[in-house]
Design an enzyme around this catalytic site. Structure first.
Site, PDB file in Angstrom:
ATOM      1  N   ARG A  19       0.811  -1.223   0.000  1.00  0.00           N
ATOM      2  CA  ARG A  19       0.000   0.000   0.000  1.00  0.00           C
ATOM      3  C   ARG A  19       0.841   1.268   0.000  1.00  0.00           C
ATOM      4  O   ARG A  19       0.363   2.335  -0.342  1.00  0.00           O
ATOM      5  CB  ARG A  19      -0.914   0.037   1.233  1.00  0.00           C
ATOM      6  CG  ARG A  19      -1.881  -1.120   1.324  1.00  0.00           C
ATOM      7  CD  ARG A  19      -2.560  -1.133   2.677  1.00  0.00           C
ATOM      8  NE  ARG A  19      -1.541  -1.331   3.722  1.00  0.00           N
ATOM      9  CZ  ARG A  19      -1.668  -0.953   4.986  1.00  0.00           C
ATOM     10  NH1 ARG A  19      -2.770  -0.356   5.396  1.00  0.00           N
ATOM     11  NH2 ARG A  19      -0.713  -1.167   5.854  1.00  0.00           N
ATOM     12  N   HIS A  43      24.794  28.440   3.131  1.00  0.00           N
ATOM     13  CA  HIS A  43      24.182  29.496   3.934  1.00  0.00           C
ATOM     14  C   HIS A  43      24.327  29.213   5.428  1.00  0.00           C
ATOM     15  O   HIS A  43      24.335  28.056   5.847  1.00  0.00           O
ATOM     16  CB  HIS A  43      22.693  29.619   3.622  1.00  0.00           C
ATOM     17  CG  HIS A  43      22.403  29.898   2.185  1.00  0.00           C
ATOM     18  ND1 HIS A  43      21.248  29.477   1.572  1.00  0.00           N
ATOM     19  CD2 HIS A  43      23.109  30.553   1.232  1.00  0.00           C
ATOM     20  CE1 HIS A  43      21.256  29.867   0.310  1.00  0.00           C
ATOM     21  NE2 HIS A  43      22.378  30.521   0.078  1.00  0.00           N
ATOM     22  N   LYS A  76      19.450  22.785  11.665  1.00  0.00           N
ATOM     23  CA  LYS A  76      18.505  22.378  10.624  1.00  0.00           C
ATOM     24  C   LYS A  76      18.396  20.854  10.568  1.00  0.00           C
ATOM     25  O   LYS A  76      19.398  20.156  10.561  1.00  0.00           O
ATOM     26  CB  LYS A  76      18.963  22.870   9.249  1.00  0.00           C
ATOM     27  CG  LYS A  76      19.012  24.378   9.128  1.00  0.00           C
ATOM     28  CD  LYS A  76      19.546  24.816   7.773  1.00  0.00           C
ATOM     29  CE  LYS A  76      19.609  26.333   7.688  1.00  0.00           C
ATOM     30  NZ  LYS A  76      20.196  26.779   6.405  1.00  0.00           N
ATOM     31  N   TYR A  89      12.884  21.336   5.530  1.00  0.00           N
ATOM     32  CA  TYR A  89      13.764  21.449   6.682  1.00  0.00           C
ATOM     33  C   TYR A  89      13.110  22.213   7.817  1.00  0.00           C
ATOM     34  O   TYR A  89      12.356  23.144   7.614  1.00  0.00           O
ATOM     35  CB  TYR A  89      15.123  22.031   6.325  1.00  0.00           C
ATOM     36  CG  TYR A  89      15.147  23.349   5.602  1.00  0.00           C
ATOM     37  CD1 TYR A  89      15.560  24.510   6.249  1.00  0.00           C
ATOM     38  CD2 TYR A  89      14.803  23.440   4.255  1.00  0.00           C
ATOM     39  CE1 TYR A  89      15.623  25.716   5.581  1.00  0.00           C
ATOM     40  CE2 TYR A  89      14.862  24.645   3.581  1.00  0.00           C
ATOM     41  CZ  TYR A  89      15.272  25.781   4.247  1.00  0.00           C
ATOM     42  OH  TYR A  89      15.328  26.969   3.579  1.00  0.00           O
ATOM     43  N   LYS A 149      22.778  35.895  -5.212  1.00  0.00           N
ATOM     44  CA  LYS A 149      23.428  35.948  -3.899  1.00  0.00           C
ATOM     45  C   LYS A 149      24.488  34.861  -3.768  1.00  0.00           C
ATOM     46  O   LYS A 149      25.598  35.113  -3.289  1.00  0.00           O
ATOM     47  CB  LYS A 149      22.378  35.802  -2.797  1.00  0.00           C
ATOM     48  CG  LYS A 149      22.943  35.736  -1.394  1.00  0.00           C
ATOM     49  CD  LYS A 149      21.860  35.591  -0.352  1.00  0.00           C
ATOM     50  CE  LYS A 149      21.208  34.217  -0.466  1.00  0.00           C
ATOM     51  NZ  LYS A 149      20.207  33.973   0.569  1.00  0.00           N
ATOM     52  N   ASP A 150      24.156  33.650  -4.206  1.00  0.00           N
ATOM     53  CA  ASP A 150      25.113  32.550  -4.087  1.00  0.00           C
ATOM     54  C   ASP A 150      26.280  32.703  -5.058  1.00  0.00           C
ATOM     55  O   ASP A 150      27.410  32.349  -4.739  1.00  0.00           O
ATOM     56  CB  ASP A 150      24.417  31.207  -4.287  1.00  0.00           C
ATOM     57  CG  ASP A 150      23.491  30.864  -3.132  1.00  0.00           C
ATOM     58  OD1 ASP A 150      23.629  31.470  -2.044  1.00  0.00           O
ATOM     59  OD2 ASP A 150      22.623  29.992  -3.306  1.00  0.00           O
TER      60      ASP A 150
END
Length: 185
Positions: free
Chosen positions: A24, A63, A72, A132, A171-172
């Site tokens: 299932r 980050h 996290k 997360y 930004k990265d």
């Protein structure tokens, strides 16, 4: 009920929940405070849940929040990623070292990334849904980034399976190198 295995960075843990499956489908506890504490010896309080969807080749990170640092607990519910943590703690014997693990909907593994580490991932499948939980709220004024391809950190990203360079946010793409990074004490 929950297996915790240290990575190359002892505080960063691969968590494997017990999965009950049959024809299932399956059932698993994606979060259980008591089981997490028993498996890791760590007490945490999560204040925010996040969900991102990314296409193949997207690299998010690395980050971290220099103030109000976030722990996290991350997992993938669709697709697969290569997930990375980098030790940013000046007082750590592992400062600048990294650990990486493949997380996927299929393997159902989770990664615990404590506060004091930069975090990022690259999507290896057509797309990936990445979930997360964080121990602190997002504070953009305290967010910092580390260049994903910094030669001093030398992360061995599995990019050979991707067509071309990873896809980065502005930004990265402009993230500072290790030599300009801010560190935790």
């Amino acid at each position: 009920m929950l297996k915790a295995t240290p990575t190359a960075l002892p505080e960063v843990l691969v968590l494997e929940p017990r999965v009950f499956g049959d024809d299932r489908g399956f059932f698993m506890e994606s979060w259980n405070e008591a089981a997490f504490h028993q498996a890791t010896g760590t007490q945490v309080r999560f204040v925010q849940d996040n969900h991102s969807r990314s296409a193949q080749g997207v690299l998010r990170g690395l980050h971290y929040q220099i103030r109000n640092p976030q722990g996290k607990l991350v997992r993938v519910t669709s697709g697969r990623v290569f997930d990375v943590a980098v030790d940013m703690r000046r007082s750590s014997p592992n400062l600048g070292r990294w650990a990486g693990v493949e997380l996927s909907a299929e393997n159902k593994k989770q990664l615990w990334v404590p506060a004091g580490f930069a975090h990022g991932f690259v999507v290896l499948s057509d797309h990936a849904d990445f979930l997360y939980k964080t121990t602190e709220y997002y504070a953009p004024e305290h967010e910092r980034a580390l260049a994903w391809n910094d030669p001093d950190v030398a992360i061995d990203w599995p990019l050979a399976t991707l067509a071309g360079e990873p896809i980065l946010s502005g930004k990265d793409a402009a993230a500072p190198r290790w030599s300009q990074a801010e560190f935790f004490d």
